[in-house]
Scaffold this motif. Sequence first.
Motif, short mmCIF file in Angstrom:
data_model
loop_
_atom_site.label_atom_id
_atom_site.label_comp_id
_atom_site.label_asym_id
_atom_site.label_seq_id
_atom_site.Cartn_x
_atom_site.Cartn_y
_atom_site.Cartn_z
N UNK A 25 -11.15 -11.90 -2.82
CA UNK A 25 -11.50 -13.13 -2.10
C UNK A 25 -12.87 -13.00 -1.44
N UNK A 26 -13.93 -13.45 -2.09
CA UNK A 26 -15.29 -13.36 -1.53
C UNK A 26 -15.46 -14.12 -0.22
N UNK A 27 -14.58 -15.07 0.04
CA UNK A 27 -14.70 -15.87 1.27
C UNK A 27 -14.45 -15.05 2.53
N UNK A 28 -13.94 -13.84 2.36
CA UNK A 28 -13.65 -12.99 3.53
C UNK A 28 -14.83 -12.12 3.93
N UNK A 29 -15.95 -12.21 3.22
CA UNK A 29 -17.04 -11.23 3.36
C UNK A 29 -17.55 -11.10 4.80
N UNK A 30 -17.80 -12.22 5.48
CA UNK A 30 -18.36 -12.13 6.83
C UNK A 30 -17.39 -11.44 7.78
N UNK A 31 -16.16 -11.87 7.77
CA UNK A 31 -15.17 -11.26 8.65
C UNK A 31 -14.94 -9.80 8.29
N UNK A 32 -14.92 -9.52 7.00
CA UNK A 32 -14.71 -8.15 6.55
C UNK A 32 -15.82 -7.24 7.05
N UNK A 33 -17.06 -7.72 7.00
CA UNK A 33 -18.18 -6.93 7.49
C UNK A 33 -18.07 -6.64 8.97
N UNK A 34 -17.61 -7.64 9.73
CA UNK A 34 -17.42 -7.44 11.16
C UNK A 34 -16.36 -6.38 11.43
N UNK A 35 -15.24 -6.47 10.71
CA UNK A 35 -14.15 -5.52 10.91
C UNK A 35 -14.60 -4.10 10.59
N UNK B 282 -11.61 -7.82 -0.34
CA UNK B 282 -12.95 -8.29 -0.74
C UNK B 282 -13.05 -8.47 -2.25
N UNK B 283 -12.35 -7.62 -2.99
CA UNK B 283 -12.41 -7.71 -4.45
C UNK B 283 -11.74 -8.97 -4.96
N UNK C 58 -5.47 5.08 10.62
CA UNK C 58 -5.40 3.62 10.49
C UNK C 58 -6.74 3.03 10.08
N UNK C 59 -7.82 3.61 10.61
CA UNK C 59 -9.16 3.12 10.27
C UNK C 59 -9.48 3.36 8.81
N UNK C 60 -9.16 4.55 8.33
CA UNK C 60 -9.40 4.86 6.92
C UNK C 60 -8.59 3.93 6.02
N UNK C 61 -7.33 3.72 6.39
CA UNK C 61 -6.46 2.84 5.61
C UNK C 61 -7.01 1.41 5.63
N UNK C 62 -7.44 0.96 6.82
CA UNK C 62 -7.94 -0.41 6.95
C UNK C 62 -9.14 -0.65 6.06
N UNK C 63 -10.05 0.30 5.98
CA UNK C 63 -11.21 0.14 5.10
C UNK C 63 -10.79 0.01 3.64
N UNK C 64 -9.77 0.76 3.24
CA UNK C 64 -9.25 0.64 1.89
C UNK C 64 -8.62 -0.72 1.63
N UNK C 65 -7.90 -1.23 2.62
CA UNK C 65 -7.29 -2.55 2.48
C UNK C 65 -8.35 -3.63 2.40
#
Length: 325
Positions: free
Chosen positions: A285-295, A282-283, A270-277
């Motif tokens: 919607x740049x507005x997700x960058x902060x939350x994406x980095x946290x995840x 991110x590609x 699930x973790x590997x899949x989540x990173x791919x998602x």
Amino acid sequence: MARSTEPARTSARDSAQESDSANAPAAIKAKPIELSDDERLEDAAVEIFSASLEHFLANVPLLQTSSALESVHQMRVALRRLRAAIGLLRPALAGPSLETAGERAKTLASVLGGARDWDVFAAALNADPREALGDDPSFHALTDSVGAFRDKAYRAAHEAVSSDATTQFIEDLRLTLERRDWEVEPEMRARGSACTFAAHALTRLRKRLLKKSKGLATLSAEERHKVRIALKKARYGAEFFESLFKDPKAARAYLRALGDMQDQLGVFNDMEVANGLLDRIDAENPATARASGFIRGWLAHAARQGGDHAKKSEKRLKKLTPFWT
């Protein structure tokens, strides 16, 4: 941050299922396969293939209901079980029609897998990440993007299940089973041949699993994924044939242990899949960058905590007593 890998997975899977309404029709799980002591392998094969097909078909109508999340999962399980059965039986019973069915099942399962991946990821976000990020705008942007991707994946799943290709897959497989359109080793038509074949096949699956899982805690993500596949095959094979052997308590313990280990390895998957998602989000919607980095940091922390689970799983696997000997 994630408190442990196991709660993270439980939360994701349970949350996905709890989102269905209480009165929704329940998704259908695989039914036990009942084989007799003197079963011919060819007859057992028909029952095993048929059970996988009926498992798939039973969940198709639920894709249009509020039980869609779990029905997608159950349809994928049914298709995986079918492919596992085709592969397991191949040394004694095989043919082009079965190989075609396996390829079609793989293609359909891949589409359904896209929907399931977004379901699990969306549910995981409602655990520790939502608690930590609260009303952060980037987190809302992230969940909005997840919702959009998930909707698209479900449209693809609906189209695939209702397509002419899937109808043809079902009709052709039914005809294959009716005509027994395959080549079979002559001795596999003898009474009791299912039990003989099963004992050898389950031993082979167990040995392969033990070999692949050696040093589990130090394996790469790709290698762990291969272990998880081997676990699934060993588990499905045991489920197919457990009724042939007269130690149900040992069979249940064996299957429970394989299921637990499969779930634990599923955390890493699930973790590997989540990173791919997240890469896809991110590609777009740049507005997700902060939350994406946290995840991503949360996932990395949880992955590091999984080492002890892996060591315990390997030890438990080595101690498992085959119920078919």
